[in-house]
Motif scaffolding. Structure first.
Motif, PDB file in Angstrom:
ATOM      1  N   GLY A  20       0.817  -1.198   0.000  1.00  0.00           N
ATOM      2  CA  GLY A  20       0.000   0.000   0.000  1.00  0.00           C
ATOM      3  C   GLY A  20       0.855   1.255   0.000  1.00  0.00           C
ATOM      4  O   GLY A  20       2.071   1.198   0.148  1.00  0.00           O
ATOM      5  N   THR A  21       0.197   2.414  -0.222  1.00  0.00           N
ATOM      6  CA  THR A  21       0.888   3.697  -0.146  1.00  0.00           C
ATOM      7  C   THR A  21       0.147   4.567   0.852  1.00  0.00           C
ATOM      8  O   THR A  21      -1.083   4.660   0.819  1.00  0.00           O
ATOM      9  CB  THR A  21       0.919   4.379  -1.519  1.00  0.00           C
ATOM     10  OG1 THR A  21       1.594   3.523  -2.435  1.00  0.00           O
ATOM     11  CG2 THR A  21       1.640   5.704  -1.458  1.00  0.00           C
ATOM     12  N   LEU A  22       0.893   5.202   1.752  1.00  0.00           N
ATOM     13  CA  LEU A  22       0.277   6.046   2.778  1.00  0.00           C
ATOM     14  C   LEU A  22       0.908   7.419   2.730  1.00  0.00           C
ATOM     15  O   LEU A  22       2.051   7.570   2.311  1.00  0.00           O
ATOM     16  CB  LEU A  22       0.541   5.464   4.175  1.00  0.00           C
ATOM     17  CG  LEU A  22       0.017   4.080   4.510  1.00  0.00           C
ATOM     18  CD1 LEU A  22       0.524   3.677   5.873  1.00  0.00           C
ATOM     19  CD2 LEU A  22      -1.502   4.075   4.472  1.00  0.00           C
ATOM     20  N   LYS A  23       0.120   8.427   3.188  1.00  0.00           N
ATOM     21  CA  LYS A  23       0.761   9.724   3.446  1.00  0.00           C
ATOM     22  C   LYS A  23       1.558   9.547   4.730  1.00  0.00           C
ATOM     23  O   LYS A  23       1.047   8.995   5.718  1.00  0.00           O
ATOM     24  CB  LYS A  23      -0.302  10.805   3.622  1.00  0.00           C
ATOM     25  CG  LYS A  23      -0.958  11.165   2.309  1.00  0.00           C
ATOM     26  CD  LYS A  23      -1.374  12.628   2.301  1.00  0.00           C
ATOM     27  CE  LYS A  23      -1.690  13.067   0.894  1.00  0.00           C
ATOM     28  NZ  LYS A  23      -3.123  13.328   0.689  1.00  0.00           N
ATOM     29  N   THR A  24       2.813   9.981   4.729  1.00  0.00           N
ATOM     30  CA  THR A  24       3.667   9.737   5.891  1.00  0.00           C
ATOM     31  C   THR A  24       3.030  10.290   7.165  1.00  0.00           C
ATOM     32  O   THR A  24       3.072   9.666   8.218  1.00  0.00           O
ATOM     33  CB  THR A  24       5.044  10.384   5.670  1.00  0.00           C
ATOM     34  OG1 THR A  24       5.509   9.986   4.383  1.00  0.00           O
ATOM     35  CG2 THR A  24       6.036   9.911   6.714  1.00  0.00           C
ATOM     36  N   LYS A  25       2.419  11.491   7.037  1.00  0.00           N
ATOM     37  CA  LYS A  25       1.839  12.142   8.220  1.00  0.00           C
ATOM     38  C   LYS A  25       0.723  11.302   8.831  1.00  0.00           C
ATOM     39  O   LYS A  25       0.485  11.355  10.033  1.00  0.00           O
ATOM     40  CB  LYS A  25       1.261  13.512   7.831  1.00  0.00           C
ATOM     41  CG  LYS A  25       2.302  14.617   7.884  1.00  0.00           C
ATOM     42  CD  LYS A  25       1.636  15.959   7.609  1.00  0.00           C
ATOM     43  CE  LYS A  25       2.534  16.826   6.750  1.00  0.00           C
ATOM     44  NZ  LYS A  25       1.823  17.498   5.664  1.00  0.00           N
ATOM     45  N   GLU A  26       0.056  10.543   7.985  1.00  0.00           N
ATOM     46  CA  GLU A  26      -1.099   9.797   8.482  1.00  0.00           C
ATOM     47  C   GLU A  26      -0.746   8.373   8.927  1.00  0.00           C
ATOM     48  O   GLU A  26      -1.632   7.595   9.236  1.00  0.00           O
ATOM     49  CB  GLU A  26      -2.176   9.734   7.391  1.00  0.00           C
ATOM     50  CG  GLU A  26      -2.773  11.105   7.111  1.00  0.00           C
ATOM     51  CD  GLU A  26      -3.555  11.136   5.805  1.00  0.00           C
ATOM     52  OE1 GLU A  26      -3.785  10.053   5.225  1.00  0.00           O
ATOM     53  OE2 GLU A  26      -3.887  12.250   5.373  1.00  0.00           O
ATOM     54  N   SER A  27       0.558   8.031   8.925  1.00  0.00           N
ATOM     55  CA  SER A  27       0.926   6.673   9.334  1.00  0.00           C
ATOM     56  C   SER A  27       1.762   6.717  10.614  1.00  0.00           C
ATOM     57  O   SER A  27       2.190   7.773  11.048  1.00  0.00           O
ATOM     58  CB  SER A  27       1.724   6.000   8.230  1.00  0.00           C
ATOM     59  OG  SER A  27       2.964   6.641   8.093  1.00  0.00           O
ATOM     60  N   ASP A  28       1.937   5.567  11.220  1.00  0.00           N
ATOM     61  CA  ASP A  28       2.859   5.500  12.355  1.00  0.00           C
ATOM     62  C   ASP A  28       3.702   4.237  12.219  1.00  0.00           C
ATOM     63  O   ASP A  28       3.430   3.375  11.380  1.00  0.00           O
ATOM     64  CB  ASP A  28       2.097   5.520  13.682  1.00  0.00           C
ATOM     65  CG  ASP A  28       1.153   4.346  13.800  1.00  0.00           C
ATOM     66  OD1 ASP A  28       1.648   3.210  13.862  1.00  0.00           O
ATOM     67  OD2 ASP A  28      -0.079   4.574  13.794  1.00  0.00           O
ATOM     68  N   SER A  29       4.714   4.128  13.046  1.00  0.00           N
ATOM     69  CA  SER A  29       5.702   3.070  12.805  1.00  0.00           C
ATOM     70  C   SER A  29       5.111   1.676  12.976  1.00  0.00           C
ATOM     71  O   SER A  29       5.457   0.770  12.231  1.00  0.00           O
ATOM     72  CB  SER A  29       6.925   3.258  13.699  1.00  0.00           C
ATOM     73  OG  SER A  29       6.561   3.194  15.038  1.00  0.00           O
ATOM     74  N   ASN A  30       4.208   1.500  13.936  1.00  0.00           N
ATOM     75  CA  ASN A  30       3.602   0.176  14.091  1.00  0.00           C
ATOM     76  C   ASN A  30       2.898  -0.259  12.826  1.00  0.00           C
ATOM     77  O   ASN A  30       3.012  -1.389  12.379  1.00  0.00           O
ATOM     78  CB  ASN A  30       2.593   0.179  15.241  1.00  0.00           C
ATOM     79  CG  ASN A  30       3.300   0.069  16.583  1.00  0.00           C
ATOM     80  OD1 ASN A  30       4.468  -0.326  16.619  1.00  0.00           O
ATOM     81  ND2 ASN A  30       2.631   0.448  17.643  1.00  0.00           N
TER      82      ASN A  30
END
Lengths: 326, 497
Positions: free
Chosen positions: B226-236
């Motif tokens: 998948g592709t995420l906006k970095t701001k909307e993701s977290d390391s877990n």
């Protein structure tokens, strides 16, 4: 991911070499020659073909060992020439050293040249092509030391050594080649030396890191090549009846062509004597056929050169997918 | 990053297979002007293959590539470069005996006059300008060989942007960099971004992904997760996407009792490192951590007799040894699973059987002949015991997967009776499932009384699997950690000392 690609293995692995292409070309050539020349398919002619390739076959036996170990030997022609001319001098009227001694001395010369090549390549660390290019020139030079003697071979045993036909049809030299090829095949397959040689040719860094005595094995491979050069030298003076300093000149090119066409990989790790034997017969048959058809010399060389490039190109093309991984 | 900026690059449904492996399976990515797209994935996830296709080093099997909306067939590196794609590989491609300026303009030297003579003055001046853009002070006439790893990397970046780079790909650019150097690299990336360069940033260090990327695409086993906006993701979330399972299952660790000292290294020095001392105990996994150029690989080679030891001593089982060759190391029951198994660990054209027995062939049969039945049986036993998945022991190792190849290398040393096994990056280029198997296997060996030295630059791996960690930096020992005191930050700090 675990589903491994297994195409040809065991005996069938020879399908991966240039040999099948070569056999195809051979069949075409045989048809062509036998349709265009009535001399081609005679026993007399075929006997000749087989006897003529003796020297190249014996040299190919040794070079194949060297090349499987990742080495290269350009000095074979000179070494054979040296062993030949020294033997013929020893056999000259007035000197006449006993025949067994002549054979021993000739073999000692070949093995010593191989030892020198091997030591320079492994201990000094000079590239094998450069090393043997150097020794090619050196030992050819040494041959000319006896240039003025023109020694003829009167020794009957030596005369017969490379000339007699068993049952008047089967050249004894072909028997030598078969013995050498079978013996080497067994050595390569069943001895530790053979296995280590393939490992070194396949990946020398790995071989060193696995504690394999790489230098010793490589030196031995050059000594083996030297040994076969001696035999080839003796065959040369036997078949030609005298010792000349230029004997064996250019043999390295012919032999390397045969060995490479036979599927021995430059760089090492792969090769077998069945392929080399087939390549040997084919190259010689084609040469012979062209002679019978009065193909001019220049065209014969062009054809042989083109054949080498063509067969290897077909081989590369067939194995392209296989090679792309690296 | 907004759509109005337009898509510079679109790779659509890219598939690439190698014999026995699907390296990329229908992967698609978009890249916008002036953005940094992170590509995240385990080793073997397909990151490098994707990049090599973009750079023209591999030809894709299927799929389409669009540059500025135009369909574009990349047939080779030259075409990729002419369309503005520049790649900075993890392995540096600088030429050591040329100058900084010469390296920057390799293949694209500035020329003047009708005879196209090389314009040295202009090249040096332009090089200086390029370096200035990145706020770096480097003499264009300096010889590359004299520079540090990070300075070489800066030269690589300068080379990449010397021609109009539209798309810049960085493959693990911080692998050899200290924290400070990483920060200055990030400043350079920011500067390039504002100039409108689109950047693909490959890393498996999560911290950096959060710090520098705008979006992140996660690959796993050749597929896009998948592709995420970095701001909307977290390391877990990212880790879960990356490994496809819980982190605890990823690094299984069980308790193995640790015995007495089996190997003691005192003040060891050789080319690339000096004054290293440590003890290795029975049943222990000793981790060695360090950045690129820290001397860890040189240390391993010296322990194994492949690099000449200058000073210090190695004591194995109470006996002082002078290990001068790999053969002597083998006889001392030391085995090495090297960094690059294809170059140093395997004869690729040979079979599984031959590869397993090649270091110990003198034990196979008493004479100079090989006892072939015994060989087949022994190889077969190892295949079963450590679970090498291969159709037969005759199979060429070339066609096995990375994990199985690694097991073959390991089996070679087990067959030689090695008690001390050195593993240099044991799970590099191995898929997740095989990784877990290798961790389990390492601990099985420890349970049976072997000891392991593991070099790893993957922090989660070394922190989870090792019992003790020593850290090296610039060829020196810097710190030793008990596993309970070790942390990512601590290790990285010690590695940059």
């Amino acid at each position: 991911m675990e589903k491994a690609v297994k195409k040809y293995s065991g005996f069938l692995s020879f399908l991966r070499t240039p040999t099948p292409t070569l056999i195809g070309i051979y069949i075409v050539m045989m048809l062509l020659f036998s349709l265009t020349s009535d001399k081609f398919l005679t026993i007399q002619n075929i006997k000749g073909i087989y006897n003529n390739f003796a020297v190249f076959g014996i040299l190919a036996a040794g070079v194949t060992v060297v090349m499987i170990g990742g080495g290269f030997d350009l000095a074979i022609g000179s070494t054979a020439g040296l062993a030949g001319i020294v033997s013929s001098v020893l056999l000259m009227k007035g000197i006449e050293v006993a025949t067994p001694w002549v054979f021993l001395i000739a073999i000692a010369i070949g093995c010593t040249v191989g030892l020198i090549n091997g030591l320079i390549i492994t201990k000094v660390g000079i590239n094998p092509i450069i090393t043997t290019l150097g020794t090619l020139a050196i030992f050819r030079g040494v041959c000319y030391f006896w240039a003025d003697l023109n020694p003829r071979v009167y020794n009957v045993f030596v005369q017969n050594f490379g000339r007699i036909y068993l049952g008047n049809v089967f050249p004894i030299t072909t028997l030598y080649i078969i013995i050498a090829f079978v013996a080497l095949t067994l050595i390569l397959k069943f001895t530790r030396f053979g296995r280590d040689l393939f490992t070194i040719g396949g990946n020398e860094t790995l071989a060193r890191l696995a504690g394999i005595p790489v230098d010793r094995i490589k030196i031995l491979s050059y000594v083996i090549s030297g040994f076969f050069c001696s035999v080839a030298g003796l065959l040369l003076i036997s078949q030609l009846g005298s010792g000349r300093p230029e004997y064996g000149t250019g043999a390295e090119l012919e032999v390397l062509t045969i060995v490479v066409l036979g599927g021995v990989v430059v760089g090492g790790g792969r090769g077998n004597y069945l392929g080399v034997f087939i390549a040997l017969i084919i190259i010689q048959t084609i040469t012979n056929g062209m002679v019978l058809l009065n193909v001019p010399v220049f065209l014969r060389m062009v054809v042989k050169g083109a054949l080498l490039v063509l067969v290897i190109a077909i081989d590369a093309f067939r194995n392209k997918r296989h090679l792309q991984l690296y | 990053m907004s759509d109005s900026n337009g898509i510079v690059l679109r790779m659509e449904n890219i598939t690439k297979t190698f014999p026995g492996v699907v390296a990329l399976d229908n992967v698609s990515i978009d890249l916008y002007k002036g953005e940094v797209l992170g590509i995240l994935g385990e080793n073997g996830a397909g990151k490098s293959t994707l990049i090599k296709i973009l750079a023209g080093n591999y030809i894709k099997d299927s799929g389409d590539i669009f540059i500025d909306g135009q369909k574009f067939e990349i047939k080779g590196p030259a075409e990729a470069m002419s369309s503005g794609i520049r790649v900075i590989y993890q392995e540096l491609n600088t030429i050591n005996n040329l100058t900084v300026a010469e390296n920057i303009f390799i293949g694209e030297q500035l020329v003047k006059g009708p005879l196209k003579i090389i314009d040295w003055k202009g090249m040096n001046k332009k090089a200086e300008e390029l370096l200035a853009v990145m706020n770096v002070k480097l003499d264009p006439n300096a010889i590359i060989g004299d520079l540090t790893v990070s300075e070489k990397q800066i030269v690589e970046i300068a080379k990449a942007i010397s021609q109009e780079a539209k798309i810049l790909v960085m493959d693990e650019p911080t692998a050899a960099l200290s924290e400070e150097e990483t920060q200055s690299l990030f400043k350079i990336i920011q500067a390039l971004k504002t100039k409108g360069v689109a950047i693909i940033y490959i890393s498996h260090r999560l911290k950096e992904i959060f710090e520098i990327t705008d979006r992140v695409t996660v690959l796993r086993d050749g597929k896009k997760v998948g592709t995420l906006k970095t701001k909307e993701s977290d390391s877990n979330k990212l880790v879960e996407m990356m490994v496809g399972r819980d982190i605890k299952d990823m690094y299984p660790k069980r308790h193995v009792p640790i015995g007495g000292v089996v190997m003691e290294v005192n003040n060891l020095g050789a080319e690339g490192f000096d004054n290293i001392s440590f003890k290795l105990r029975k049943g222990e996994i000793l981790g060695i951590f360090g950045l690129l150029g820290s001397g860890r690989s040189s240390l391993v080679k010296a322990l194994f007799g492949a690099n000449k030891i200058k000073n210090g001593e190695i004591i194995v089982n109470g006996k002082k040894l002078r290990i001068k060759s790999p053969g002597m190391a083998r006889d001392a029951k030391i085995g090495l699973v090297p960094l690059d198994r294809k170059i140093e660990g395997l004869a690729l054209m040979m079979g599984v059987k031959e590869n397993i027995t090649l270091a110990n062939i003198k034990e196979l049969g008493k004479s100079f002949l090989i006892a072939r039945n015994q060989e087949r049986r022994k190889a077969g036993n190892w295949v079963d015991e450590i679970g090498i998945r291969t159709p037969s022991v005759e199979q060429e190792v070339n066609s096995l997967s990375g994990g199985n190849q690694q097991k073959v290398v390991l089996a070679k040393w087990l067959e030689s009776g090695s008690q001390i096994i050195i593993l240099n990056e044991p799970t590099r280029g191995v898929d997740v499932g095989a990784k877990i198997e290798i961790y389990k296997l390492m601990q099985d060996l420890c349970e049976k009384g072997s000891s392991i030295i593991m070099i790893s630059s993957e922090l989660p791996e070394i922190l989870s699997i090792a019992d003790r960690i020593i850290v090296m930096s610039k060829g020196r020992f810097t710190e030793e950690y008990k596993i309970c005191d070790a942390s990512e930050e601590g290790l990285l700090r010690s590695a940059c000392l």
